[in-house]
Scaffold this motif. Sequence first.
Motif, PDB file in Angstrom:
ATOM      1  N   TYR A   1      -1.075  11.035  17.945  1.00  0.00           N
ATOM      2  CA  TYR A   1      -2.108  10.385  17.128  1.00  0.00           C
ATOM      3  C   TYR A   1      -1.551  10.111  15.740  1.00  0.00           C
ATOM      4  CZ  TYR A   1      -5.011  11.880  20.942  1.00  0.00           C
ATOM      5  OH  TYR A   1      -5.531  12.048  22.197  1.00  0.00           O
ATOM      6  N   ILE A   2      -2.008   9.017  15.144  1.00  0.00           N
ATOM      7  CA  ILE A   2      -1.588   8.651  13.792  1.00  0.00           C
ATOM      8  C   ILE A   2      -2.822   8.568  12.894  1.00  0.00           C
ATOM      9  CG2 ILE A   2      -1.649   6.162  14.320  1.00  0.00           C
ATOM     10  CD1 ILE A   2       0.726   5.840  12.346  1.00  0.00           C
ATOM     11  N   GLY A   3      -2.648   8.989  11.659  1.00  0.00           N
ATOM     12  CA  GLY A   3      -3.688   8.850  10.651  1.00  0.00           C
ATOM     13  C   GLY A   3      -3.084   8.284   9.385  1.00  0.00           C
ATOM     14  N   ILE A   4      -3.752   7.305   8.807  1.00  0.00           N
ATOM     15  CA  ILE A   4      -3.278   6.624   7.603  1.00  0.00           C
ATOM     16  C   ILE A   4      -4.368   6.667   6.547  1.00  0.00           C
ATOM     17  CG2 ILE A   4      -2.499   4.426   6.603  1.00  0.00           C
ATOM     18  CD1 ILE A   4      -0.553   5.544   8.700  1.00  0.00           C
ATOM     19  N   SER A   5      -3.965   6.953   5.310  1.00  0.00           N
ATOM     20  CA  SER A   5      -4.887   6.849   4.188  1.00  0.00           C
ATOM     21  C   SER A   5      -4.104   6.490   2.936  1.00  0.00           C
ATOM     22  CB  SER A   5      -5.641   8.161   3.983  1.00  0.00           C
ATOM     23  OG  SER A   5      -6.617   8.011   2.972  1.00  0.00           O
ATOM     24  N   GLY A   6      -4.711   5.663   2.122  1.00  0.00           N
ATOM     25  CA  GLY A   6      -4.075   5.256   0.874  1.00  0.00           C
ATOM     26  C   GLY A   6      -4.484   3.877   0.417  1.00  0.00           C
ATOM     27  N   GLY A   7      -4.881   3.046   1.362  1.00  0.00           N
ATOM     28  CA  GLY A   7      -5.316   1.701   1.015  1.00  0.00           C
ATOM     29  C   GLY A   7      -6.799   1.546   1.278  1.00  0.00           C
TER      30      GLY A   7
ATOM     31  N   VAL B   1       0.853  -1.186   0.000  1.00  0.00           N
ATOM     32  CA  VAL B   1       0.000   0.000   0.000  1.00  0.00           C
ATOM     33  C   VAL B   1       0.891   1.239   0.000  1.00  0.00           C
ATOM     34  CG1 VAL B   1      -1.654   1.350   1.361  1.00  0.00           C
ATOM     35  CG2 VAL B   1      -1.888  -1.136   1.211  1.00  0.00           C
ATOM     36  N   ASN B   2       0.606   2.162  -0.906  1.00  0.00           N
ATOM     37  CA  ASN B   2       1.292   3.453  -0.920  1.00  0.00           C
ATOM     38  C   ASN B   2       0.468   4.396  -0.052  1.00  0.00           C
ATOM     39  OD1 ASN B   2       3.218   2.505  -2.815  1.00  0.00           O
ATOM     40  ND2 ASN B   2       1.697   2.791  -4.412  1.00  0.00           N
TER      41      ASN B   2
ATOM     42  N   ASP C   1       5.860   7.179  -2.089  1.00  0.00           N
ATOM     43  CA  ASP C   1       5.804   7.328  -3.540  1.00  0.00           C
ATOM     44  C   ASP C   1       4.506   6.723  -4.072  1.00  0.00           C
ATOM     45  OD1 ASP C   1       8.307   8.506  -3.511  1.00  0.00           O
ATOM     46  OD2 ASP C   1       9.360   6.650  -4.031  1.00  0.00           O
ATOM     47  N   ASP C   2       3.876   7.451  -4.973  1.00  0.00           N
ATOM     48  CA  ASP C   2       2.639   7.040  -5.636  1.00  0.00           C
ATOM     49  C   ASP C   2       1.412   6.990  -4.725  1.00  0.00           C
ATOM     50  OD1 ASP C   2       3.863   6.772  -8.176  1.00  0.00           O
ATOM     51  OD2 ASP C   2       4.609   4.793  -7.614  1.00  0.00           O
TER      52      ASP C   2
END
Length: 135
Positions: free
Chosen positions: A109-115, A24-25, A44-45
């Motif tokens: 706090y952590i935030g993830i987005s992309g997958g 996952v990018n 990247d991407d």
Amino acid sequence: MEINLNESRQVVQQARAKAIQLNVNANIAVLDTAGHLKTFERMDDAFLGSMDIAIKKAKTASLFRTSSENVGQYLKPEAGTYGMSATNDGLVGFAGGLPILKNNEIIGYIGISGGAVPEDLQIATAGAEVLNQIQ
């Protein structure tokens, strides 16, 4: 206790490793306990549109000191608090925003987005727990 720069980099490194494992990018945002951006990485991407989502997932978690997914329970149309999704410059109520723990205390706090949402949660969990495991 507040996350420091070195710790935030460790969180990003662990999250990135999980993202790579899942292919996952991702965009990875780390906020301090006041909700201010500490560290951000766009792999990247990774989708440009996901940058804001990652930050807002972390921000949503910080505003309520819980996961963005938990906050999402109150944002559903059938919830009596449905309108709160428009507060605080917009809340993101799906998985991928978590408190970062150290010695079982919230330090950021952590935030993830992309997958896909379950992938974002796995990546966020990897990052959020790394400092809690270091003694």
